[in-house]
Design a protein around this motif. Structure first.
Motif, short mmCIF file in Angstrom:
data_model
loop_
_atom_site.label_atom_id
_atom_site.label_comp_id
_atom_site.label_asym_id
_atom_site.label_seq_id
_atom_site.Cartn_x
_atom_site.Cartn_y
_atom_site.Cartn_z
N PRO A 29 0.79 -1.23 0.00
CA PRO A 29 0.00 0.00 0.00
C PRO A 29 0.82 1.28 0.00
N TYR A 30 2.09 1.20 0.40
CA TYR A 30 2.95 2.38 0.39
C TYR A 30 3.87 2.42 -0.82
N TRP A 31 4.60 1.33 -1.04
CA TRP A 31 5.60 1.33 -2.11
C TRP A 31 4.98 1.51 -3.49
N GLN A 32 3.83 0.90 -3.73
CA GLN A 32 3.18 1.07 -5.02
C GLN A 32 2.93 2.55 -5.29
N VAL A 33 2.58 3.30 -4.26
CA VAL A 33 2.30 4.72 -4.41
C VAL A 33 3.58 5.53 -4.54
N VAL A 34 4.56 5.23 -3.71
CA VAL A 34 5.78 6.03 -3.69
C VAL A 34 6.56 5.92 -5.00
N ARG A 35 6.53 4.76 -5.62
CA ARG A 35 7.28 4.64 -6.88
C ARG A 35 6.63 5.46 -8.00
N PHE A 36 5.40 5.92 -7.78
CA PHE A 36 4.77 6.91 -8.65
C PHE A 36 4.93 8.32 -8.11
N LEU A 37 4.76 8.46 -6.78
CA LEU A 37 4.71 9.78 -6.18
C LEU A 37 6.06 10.51 -6.21
N ALA A 38 7.12 9.83 -5.84
CA ALA A 38 8.43 10.50 -5.78
C ALA A 38 8.86 11.06 -7.13
N PRO A 39 8.80 10.29 -8.23
CA PRO A 39 9.16 10.87 -9.52
C PRO A 39 8.18 11.93 -10.00
N THR A 40 6.91 11.82 -9.61
CA THR A 40 5.93 12.83 -9.99
C THR A 40 6.29 14.18 -9.39
N ILE A 41 6.63 14.18 -8.10
CA ILE A 41 7.04 15.43 -7.45
C ILE A 41 8.30 15.98 -8.10
N MET A 42 9.28 15.10 -8.35
CA MET A 42 10.54 15.56 -8.93
C MET A 42 10.34 16.10 -10.34
N ALA A 43 9.39 15.57 -11.07
CA ALA A 43 9.14 15.99 -12.45
C ALA A 43 8.49 17.37 -12.53
N GLY A 44 7.91 17.84 -11.42
CA GLY A 44 7.17 19.09 -11.44
C GLY A 44 5.70 18.90 -11.72
N ASN A 45 5.25 17.63 -11.71
CA ASN A 45 3.83 17.33 -11.84
C ASN A 45 3.18 17.32 -10.46
N VAL A 46 1.87 17.09 -10.42
CA VAL A 46 1.17 16.90 -9.16
C VAL A 46 0.44 15.58 -9.20
N ALA A 47 0.14 15.02 -8.01
CA ALA A 47 -0.33 13.64 -7.90
C ALA A 47 -1.73 13.55 -7.31
N LEU A 48 -2.55 12.72 -7.96
CA LEU A 48 -3.87 12.35 -7.45
C LEU A 48 -3.87 10.84 -7.25
N LEU A 49 -4.26 10.39 -6.07
CA LEU A 49 -4.23 8.96 -5.74
C LEU A 49 -5.63 8.42 -5.55
N LYS A 50 -5.96 7.38 -6.32
CA LYS A 50 -7.15 6.58 -6.05
C LYS A 50 -6.63 5.24 -5.53
N HIS A 51 -6.66 5.05 -4.21
CA HIS A 51 -6.12 3.83 -3.62
C HIS A 51 -7.21 2.78 -3.47
N ALA A 52 -6.78 1.55 -3.18
CA ALA A 52 -7.72 0.45 -2.96
C ALA A 52 -8.61 0.75 -1.75
N SER A 53 -9.85 0.30 -1.83
CA SER A 53 -10.82 0.59 -0.77
C SER A 53 -10.36 0.07 0.59
N SER A 54 -9.62 -1.04 0.61
CA SER A 54 -9.27 -1.68 1.87
C SER A 54 -8.12 -1.02 2.59
N VAL A 55 -7.41 -0.08 1.94
CA VAL A 55 -6.23 0.54 2.58
C VAL A 55 -6.35 2.06 2.58
N GLN A 56 -7.54 2.56 2.80
CA GLN A 56 -7.74 4.00 2.81
C GLN A 56 -7.06 4.67 4.01
N GLY A 57 -6.85 3.94 5.07
CA GLY A 57 -6.11 4.49 6.19
C GLY A 57 -4.66 4.77 5.81
#
Length: 460
Positions: A132-160
């Motif tokens: 639930p964390y690594w799947q997001v971070v491998r998208f999020l970290a390069p997104t921030i570095m690229a100058g883009n912004v990130a929207l996350l639709k995560h799985a229903s079971s790991v919304q916490g």
């Protein structure tokens, strides 16, 4: 309302309110506003933010890990390891990201051209529950570095987990709207992809989910990266260190309760060492300690849900119906939660339907191969092509496997694992596009050519 169920106990966690239409619109507006400023941020500002986020994760490591254990059942040790990997991902892009943004220059008949990497806008990520964390971070970290912004639709079971990630980014000083968790269900995804403010989408998940997202992205003519899982082979040849190969194979099947896209699910063993490997592998699988995922000595906790556990057990029954022999295990444990034992199948017909599927749980199919040709043919005889692993000391065999196995990744005498520095992704029904390294960052950037005539200077 999203309510996670602890797969170890069956107990319900704290509920998280689903985002309504007005909330989605507000989030998209914030993302667009954030991008208008962040796209012009200096690389130094981006690296500073990534470092600050990593610091927040470091300070909240235990809380992050325990949240993942409660929501999807992985052991505390593996959850802590996942958080540490995320921290290394943020720090990797903080350190190396500026070099990934460097322009390159080529000479042209009319003068010269400079290729520049420019941000594109808000990117939507549709992510699964298994990491639930690594799947997001491998998208999020390069997104921030690229100058883009990130929207996350995560799985229903790991919304916490999703909400906690957004909180830590904000605590690190992320501008409002730079990273937002959209607590929505899958039926809202297509409309968000179609929104003109969203420029691209990345998904890790099932083949069916990938097809739907790709269709929506194609209709809107937007870039998409898909990682859709696989049925990875682990090939063992006569020169292999059988003890290490068997030990690694066990880890592959019980790590995360077998719920890992890139860990080997099919063991393809040369006939000369088949019996010896099977004995060692079976002993290792039987020795796995199943128990409380919070306990330090637990080797495997529950699966992520009762539904997922039952899906795996149903696949085992279909494998037996197709002629496979269940040597041991793959049994439901009669206690509250999503528990089962690891199992080993042999004699499965590689042409059967179930043999072509991904078994996303702690069950392995072991095959015997007469030679390297048969091993490669069997490895490729599935519709997926994400990862693979080979165990051999023969350099010529290593080269053959690296060249001929149809997969995006091959590990040699090692457990296949993602790393922030190397490209991650697959071929065939495992998806397309790459994550991580400069390749993952560049997937969602505009490679712009700036053409200069003879005598012109940069900035003229």
């Amino acid at each position: 309302m999203f309510t996670s169920i602890n797969p170890a106990t069956g107990e319900a966690g704290e509920g998280i309110k689903e985002l309504d239409a007005d909330g989605i619109e507000l989030a998209l507006g914030r993302a667009q506003t954030a991008f208008s400023a962040w796209r012009n941020s200096a690389p130094e500002q981006r690296t500073q933010l990534l470092g600050a986020i990593a610091d927040q994760w470091e300070a909240n490591k235990q809380h992050l890990a325990e949240t993942a254990v409660r929501e999807m059942g992985k052991t505390l040790a593996s959850a802590i390891a996942e958080v540490e990997k995320c921290i290394s991902g943020f720090r990797h892009y903080a350190e190396h990201g500026p070099s990934y943004l460097e322009p390159s220059e080529v000479q042209t008949p009319g003068g010269r051209a400079v290729a520049r990497w420019l941000p594109m806008g808000p990117v939507l990520a549709v992510m699964p529950w298994n990491f639930p964390y690594w799947q997001v971070v491998r998208f999020l970290a390069p997104t921030i570095m690229a100058g883009n912004v990130a929207l996350l639709k995560h799985a229903s079971s790991v919304q916490g987990c999703a909400a906690l990630m957004q909180q830590l980014a904000s605590a690190a000083g992320a501008p409002d709207g730079l990273f937002q968790n959209l607590a929505i269900k899958s039926d809202k995804v297509s409309d968000i992809i179609a929104d003109k403010r969203v420029v691209a989408v990345t998904l890790t998940g099932s083949e069916g989910a990938g097809a739907k997202v790709a269709q929506a992205a194609g209709k809107a003519l937007k870039k998409v990266v898909l990682e859709l899982g696989g049925s990875d082979p682990l090939i063992v040849m006569p020169s292999a260190d059988l003890d290490e190969a068997a030990k690694t194979a066990v880890t592959a099947r019980v790590q995360n309760a077998g719920q890992s896209c890139i860990c080997a699910k099919r063991m393809i063993v040369h006939a000369e060492v088949y019996d010896a490997f099977l004995e060692k592998f079976s002993a290792g699988m039987k020795a796995v300690k199943i128990g409380d995922p919070m306990a330090a000595d637990t080797g495997m906790g529950p699966l992520s849900s009762v539904q997922q556990r039952d899906t795996v057990l149903e696949q085992v029954e279909r494998a037996k119906a197709a002629g496979a022999e269940l040597l041991f295990g793959a049994e439901k444990i009669e206690r509250e939660g999503a528990w089962m034992t690891p199992g080993v199948l042999v004699g499965l017909d590689p042409e059967s339907d179930v043999a072509k599927e991904e078994i996303f749980g702690p069950v392995a199919a072991v095959y015997k191969a007469a030679d390297i040709e048969a091993a490669i043919a069997l490895a490729n005889d599935v519709p997926y092509g994400l990862g693979s692993a080979v165990w051999t000391q023969d350099e010529a065999e290593i080269e053959r496997f690296a060249r001929d196995i149809e997969a995006g990744m091959t590990a040699v005498n090692a457990l296949l694992a993602s790393t922030p520095a190397a490209p991650f992704g697959g071929v065939k029904l495992s998806g397309h596009g790459r994550e991580l390294g400069p390749w993952g960052m560049h997937e969602f950037m505009n490679l712009k050519a700036v053409m200069y005539g003879k005598g012109a200077q940069a900035g003229d």
